[in-house]
Design a protein around this motif. Structure first.
Motif, mmCIF file in Angstrom:
data_model
loop_
_atom_site.group_PDB
_atom_site.id
_atom_site.type_symbol
_atom_site.label_atom_id
_atom_site.label_comp_id
_atom_site.label_asym_id
_atom_site.label_seq_id
_atom_site.Cartn_x
_atom_site.Cartn_y
_atom_site.Cartn_z
ATOM 1 N N THR A 26 0.849 -1.196 0.000
ATOM 2 C CA THR A 26 0.000 0.000 0.000
ATOM 3 C C THR A 26 0.879 1.238 0.000
ATOM 4 O O THR A 26 2.050 1.193 0.350
ATOM 5 C CB THR A 26 -0.929 0.055 1.230
ATOM 6 O OG1 THR A 26 -0.130 0.101 2.414
ATOM 7 C CG2 THR A 26 -1.878 -1.125 1.278
ATOM 8 N N GLU A 27 0.277 2.338 -0.406
ATOM 9 C CA GLU A 27 0.911 3.651 -0.332
ATOM 10 C C GLU A 27 -0.011 4.552 0.468
ATOM 11 O O GLU A 27 -1.238 4.440 0.364
ATOM 12 C CB GLU A 27 1.096 4.237 -1.730
ATOM 13 C CG GLU A 27 2.082 3.489 -2.600
ATOM 14 C CD GLU A 27 2.231 4.144 -3.960
ATOM 15 O OE1 GLU A 27 2.674 5.314 -4.007
ATOM 16 O OE2 GLU A 27 1.893 3.493 -4.959
ATOM 17 N N CYS A 44 -3.756 3.139 0.287
ATOM 18 C CA CYS A 44 -4.338 2.643 -0.950
ATOM 19 C C CYS A 44 -3.456 1.545 -1.535
ATOM 20 O O CYS A 44 -2.220 1.625 -1.451
ATOM 21 C CB CYS A 44 -4.491 3.768 -1.972
ATOM 22 S SG CYS A 44 -5.592 5.096 -1.418
ATOM 23 N N THR A 46 -1.245 -0.386 -3.934
ATOM 24 C CA THR A 46 -0.299 0.107 -4.922
ATOM 25 C C THR A 46 -0.760 -0.299 -6.316
ATOM 26 O O THR A 46 -1.023 -1.470 -6.579
ATOM 27 C CB THR A 46 1.110 -0.449 -4.645
ATOM 28 O OG1 THR A 46 1.481 -0.079 -3.311
ATOM 29 C CG2 THR A 46 2.127 0.082 -5.624
ATOM 30 N N ALA A 47 -0.869 0.683 -7.200
ATOM 31 C CA ALA A 47 -1.272 0.440 -8.589
ATOM 32 C C ALA A 47 -0.024 0.220 -9.438
ATOM 33 O O ALA A 47 1.103 0.233 -8.941
ATOM 34 C CB ALA A 47 -2.082 1.618 -9.118
ATOM 35 N N SER A 50 2.890 5.081 -10.037
ATOM 36 C CA SER A 50 2.668 6.033 -8.944
ATOM 37 C C SER A 50 1.548 7.005 -9.278
ATOM 38 O O SER A 50 0.761 7.381 -8.415
ATOM 39 C CB SER A 50 3.949 6.816 -8.651
ATOM 40 O OG SER A 50 4.921 5.967 -8.130
ATOM 41 N N SER A 53 -1.751 5.283 -8.683
ATOM 42 C CA SER A 53 -2.009 5.201 -7.237
ATOM 43 C C SER A 53 -2.505 6.537 -6.709
ATOM 44 O O SER A 53 -3.474 6.595 -5.945
ATOM 45 C CB SER A 53 -0.741 4.795 -6.489
ATOM 46 O OG SER A 53 -0.344 3.494 -6.826
ATOM 47 N N CYS A 119 -8.815 1.661 -1.296
ATOM 48 C CA CYS A 119 -8.265 2.534 -0.261
ATOM 49 C C CYS A 119 -9.065 2.393 1.031
ATOM 50 O O CYS A 119 -10.229 2.003 1.013
ATOM 51 C CB CYS A 119 -8.320 4.001 -0.703
ATOM 52 S SG CYS A 119 -7.334 4.381 -2.154
#
Length: 129
Positions: A26-27, A44, A46-47, A50, A53, A119
């Motif tokens: 997650t970020e 959220c 991590t996609a 960046s 995300s 998220c």
């Protein structure tokens, strides 16, 4: 003022009520509240990039604030009507029902935030000063 206090209480309760687990990667993202009096911090998933995300986090924040505004407005109106009653025992019962209803709405909002954006709200804090 009552509305801001209710938003703060609802936000704090929401942050503690989240039980949905995110994937391990997650970020964290922090965004100012619409009134500028605080921050909402999200974790959220991590996609791929960046930028993606960050886009997901911004969308989650807009969604959360819009839904919270709707829920808060309805709860504040109900609480004001409850407190206008002359029978104080009925007011306490009515407020308990209103607060339980708010908890249910926050759990639903949490599920929607997770399912739609990946998220969750991890913290809300008031701005210093």
């Amino acid at each position: 003022m009552l509305k801001f206090v209710a938003v703060g209480l609802i936000g704090a309760a929401f942050g503690g009520a989240v039980t949905v687990l995110l994937p391990s990667r997650t970020e964290n993202f922090a965004f100012a509240t619409s009134d500028g009096r605080g921050l909402l911090i999200y974790a959220c998933a991590t996609a791929d990039t960046s930028e993606q995300s960050a886009t997901n986090a911004r969308a989650a924040h807009r969604f959360f604030e819009a839904e919270l505004e709707v829920q808060t407005e309805a709860q504040v109106m109900t609480m004001v009507a409850d407190m206008a009653q002359e029978d104080s025992s009925a007011v306490a019962d009515d407020l308990s029902v209103t607060l339980r209803s708010g908890d249910d709405l926050r759990r639903e909002l949490s599920r929607n935030l997770q399912a739609t954006f990946g998220c969750r709200l991890v913290k809300s804090q008031l701005a210093d000063g």
